[in-house]
Motif scaffolding. Structure first.
Motif, PDB file in Angstrom:
ATOM      1  N   GLY A   1      55.967   3.872 -29.491  1.00 60.20           N
ATOM      2  CA  GLY A   1      54.965   4.418 -28.589  1.00 60.20           C
ATOM      3  C   GLY A   1      55.219   4.026 -27.144  1.00 60.20           C
ATOM      4  O   GLY A   1      55.106   4.852 -26.226  1.00 60.20           O
ATOM      5  N   LEU A   2      55.576   2.771 -26.920  1.00 60.84           N
ATOM      6  CA  LEU A   2      55.876   2.308 -25.562  1.00 60.84           C
ATOM      7  C   LEU A   2      57.136   2.982 -25.032  1.00 60.84           C
ATOM      8  O   LEU A   2      57.212   3.334 -23.852  1.00 60.84           O
ATOM      9  CB  LEU A   2      56.042   0.792 -25.554  1.00 60.84           C
ATOM     10  CG  LEU A   2      54.768  -0.033 -25.767  1.00 60.84           C
ATOM     11  CD1 LEU A   2      55.109  -1.506 -25.964  1.00 60.84           C
ATOM     12  CD2 LEU A   2      53.808   0.141 -24.583  1.00 60.84           C
TER      13      LEU A   2
ATOM     14  N   GLY B   1      59.544   6.564 -21.307  1.00 61.06           N
ATOM     15  CA  GLY B   1      60.666   7.486 -21.210  1.00 61.06           C
ATOM     16  C   GLY B   1      62.014   6.840 -21.430  1.00 61.06           C
ATOM     17  O   GLY B   1      63.008   7.206 -20.782  1.00 61.06           O
ATOM     18  N   VAL B   2      62.065   5.878 -22.339  1.00 60.92           N
ATOM     19  CA  VAL B   2      63.315   5.180 -22.643  1.00 60.92           C
ATOM     20  C   VAL B   2      63.492   5.133 -24.158  1.00 60.92           C
ATOM     21  O   VAL B   2      62.596   5.509 -24.912  1.00 60.92           O
ATOM     22  CB  VAL B   2      63.326   3.740 -22.074  1.00 60.92           C
ATOM     23  CG1 VAL B   2      63.202   3.763 -20.547  1.00 60.92           C
ATOM     24  CG2 VAL B   2      62.208   2.899 -22.691  1.00 60.92           C
ATOM     25  N   SER B   3      64.643   4.641 -24.604  1.00 59.35           N
ATOM     26  CA  SER B   3      64.867   4.461 -26.029  1.00 59.35           C
ATOM     27  C   SER B   3      64.146   3.193 -26.499  1.00 59.35           C
ATOM     28  O   SER B   3      63.766   2.350 -25.682  1.00 59.35           O
ATOM     29  CB  SER B   3      66.363   4.341 -26.321  1.00 59.35           C
ATOM     30  OG  SER B   3      66.858   3.099 -25.851  1.00 59.35           O
ATOM     31  N   PRO B   4      63.960   3.020 -27.801  1.00 56.87           N
ATOM     32  CA  PRO B   4      63.281   1.825 -28.301  1.00 56.87           C
ATOM     33  C   PRO B   4      64.037   0.528 -28.012  1.00 56.87           C
ATOM     34  O   PRO B   4      63.413  -0.543 -27.929  1.00 56.87           O
ATOM     35  CB  PRO B   4      63.177   2.077 -29.809  1.00 56.87           C
ATOM     36  CG  PRO B   4      63.236   3.561 -29.953  1.00 56.87           C
ATOM     37  CD  PRO B   4      64.174   4.016 -28.872  1.00 56.87           C
TER      38      PRO B   4
ATOM     39  N   VAL C   1      62.043  -2.258 -17.932  1.00 58.92           N
ATOM     40  CA  VAL C   1      61.015  -2.096 -18.963  1.00 58.92           C
ATOM     41  C   VAL C   1      60.125  -3.333 -19.007  1.00 58.92           C
ATOM     42  O   VAL C   1      58.894  -3.228 -19.114  1.00 58.92           O
ATOM     43  CB  VAL C   1      61.661  -1.830 -20.335  1.00 58.92           C
ATOM     44  CG1 VAL C   1      60.616  -1.902 -21.453  1.00 58.92           C
ATOM     45  CG2 VAL C   1      62.348  -0.470 -20.341  1.00 58.92           C
ATOM     46  N   TYR C   2      60.732  -4.495 -18.920  1.00 60.34           N
ATOM     47  CA  TYR C   2      59.959  -5.751 -18.925  1.00 60.34           C
ATOM     48  C   TYR C   2      58.950  -5.754 -17.779  1.00 60.34           C
ATOM     49  O   TYR C   2      57.766  -6.060 -17.983  1.00 60.34           O
ATOM     50  CB  TYR C   2      60.910  -6.943 -18.797  1.00 60.34           C
ATOM     51  CG  TYR C   2      60.212  -8.273 -18.614  1.00 60.34           C
ATOM     52  CD1 TYR C   2      59.723  -8.983 -19.708  1.00 60.34           C
ATOM     53  CD2 TYR C   2      60.028  -8.811 -17.344  1.00 60.34           C
ATOM     54  CE1 TYR C   2      59.072 -10.191 -19.541  1.00 60.34           C
ATOM     55  CE2 TYR C   2      59.380 -10.030 -17.168  1.00 60.34           C
ATOM     56  CZ  TYR C   2      58.912 -10.718 -18.263  1.00 60.34           C
ATOM     57  OH  TYR C   2      58.260 -11.912 -18.089  1.00 60.34           O
ATOM     58  N   GLU C   3      59.400  -5.406 -16.578  1.00 58.49           N
ATOM     59  CA  GLU C   3      58.504  -5.390 -15.425  1.00 58.49           C
ATOM     60  C   GLU C   3      57.385  -4.364 -15.618  1.00 58.49           C
ATOM     61  O   GLU C   3      56.234  -4.606 -15.222  1.00 58.49           O
ATOM     62  CB  GLU C   3      59.304  -5.094 -14.159  1.00 58.49           C
ATOM     63  CG  GLU C   3      60.247  -6.230 -13.755  1.00 58.49           C
ATOM     64  CD  GLU C   3      61.213  -5.834 -12.657  1.00 58.49           C
ATOM     65  OE1 GLU C   3      61.094  -4.684 -12.166  1.00 58.49           O
ATOM     66  OE2 GLU C   3      62.081  -6.646 -12.302  1.00 58.49           O
ATOM     67  N   SER C   4      57.716  -3.230 -16.227  1.00 60.59           N
ATOM     68  CA  SER C   4      56.696  -2.204 -16.476  1.00 60.59           C
ATOM     69  C   SER C   4      55.643  -2.706 -17.459  1.00 60.59           C
ATOM     70  O   SER C   4      54.439  -2.479 -17.271  1.00 60.59           O
ATOM     71  CB  SER C   4      57.345  -0.929 -17.018  1.00 60.59           C
ATOM     72  OG  SER C   4      58.234  -0.367 -16.077  1.00 60.59           O
ATOM     73  N   LEU C   5      56.086  -3.397 -18.505  1.00 62.99           N
ATOM     74  CA  LEU C   5      55.153  -3.909 -19.496  1.00 62.99           C
ATOM     75  C   LEU C   5      54.259  -5.000 -18.906  1.00 62.99           C
ATOM     76  O   LEU C   5      53.055  -5.056 -19.196  1.00 62.99           O
ATOM     77  CB  LEU C   5      55.908  -4.448 -20.706  1.00 62.99           C
ATOM     78  CG  LEU C   5      56.663  -3.408 -21.542  1.00 62.99           C
ATOM     79  CD1 LEU C   5      57.432  -4.090 -22.674  1.00 62.99           C
ATOM     80  CD2 LEU C   5      55.698  -2.368 -22.112  1.00 62.99           C
TER      81      LEU C   5
END
Length: 235
Positions: free
Chosen positions: A41-42, A47-50, A18-22
């Motif tokens: 929203g992110l 497609g992941v949990s918060p 997720v970090y790399e995607s952000l």
């Protein structure tokens, strides 16, 4: 008995993904400076949990890529201040010439790899020469940034030092913020290509001191150009 460790590892891998995607979203321009960030929203978008989104944002806050205010949540960090620009460039001035010294242990391999990276940088610089980045030129802009960093990252890769490489991995997003913060954008591409060429020529000549000085001068020039642009409203 081993399941908790497996779950912990999976959670860490997901957080890092997720970090790399952000970071990629930040560097692509889809997350502009000072954009508010919705965890829910992110999470839905990725497609992941918060939870992994929240954990990734905590890490991004530590690195300065996002900010968080009480009752207002996270948002993308604003453009770099002149002082931050100076600190970022000073960090590179300390790291990169030192990395080059280590990389010279494999100078026979470093030269061809650096030449290949330089060729890609030259090509991408021609594609963006004289343009102001906007939506129609964003792909060319990203390609230029990637090629510019690839030249520098080649040196880090040949150090064979995992700690230096891990540190180097943090730099591209900050360099993207640097590009967003100066008015000239990538209009210094011809100068950067020329300065890279001086580094490459010295590496190919196996002249460590000249190569180290050329790299130091290049980063110093980037710092000077960035700070000059930041202080010149006509730039």
């Amino acid at each position: 008995m081993a399941q908790p460790k497996v779950r912990t590892l999976q959670r860490k891998v997901l957080r890092d993904t997720v970090y790399e995607s952000l970071v990629s979203m930040l560097m692509s321009g889809s997350l502009a400076p000072e954009t508010p960030l919705s965890i829910d929203g992110l999470a839905a978008e990725l497609g992941v949990s918060p939870t992994p989104v929240r954990e990734a944002l905590v890490h991004m806050e530590r690195t300065g890529l996002v900010t968080r205010a009480p009752l207002r949540g996270y948002r993308v960090a604003p453009p770099l201040t002149p002082d931050q620009i100076g600190q970022l460039c000073d960090t590179r001035l300390i790291l990169e010439p030192g990395a080059l010294i280590l990389a010279f242990k494999r100078v026979d391999e470093l030269g061809p790899a650096l030449a290949k990276a330089h060729t890609k940088h030259e090509k991408s610089a021609k594609a963006v020469a004289g343009i102001v980045p906007d939506k129609t030129t964003m792909n060319a802009y990203r390609d230029y940034m990637d090629a510019d960093w690839a030249f520098h990252n080649t040196i880090f890769r040949f150090t064979d030092n995992v700690y230096l490489q891990n540190t180097a991995d943090q730099l591209p997003a900050h360099l993207h913020r640097l590009r967003q913060s100066v008015r000239r954008g990538i209009n210094d591409s011809e100068l950067a290509v020329s300065e890279h060429a001086a580094v490459l020529a010295a590496v190919e000549a196996h002249d460590l001191e000249t190569a180290r000085q050329a790299l130091y001068d290049h980063i110093s020039n980037v710092k000077d150009r960035s700070l000059r642009d930041e202080s010149d409203p006509a730039a």
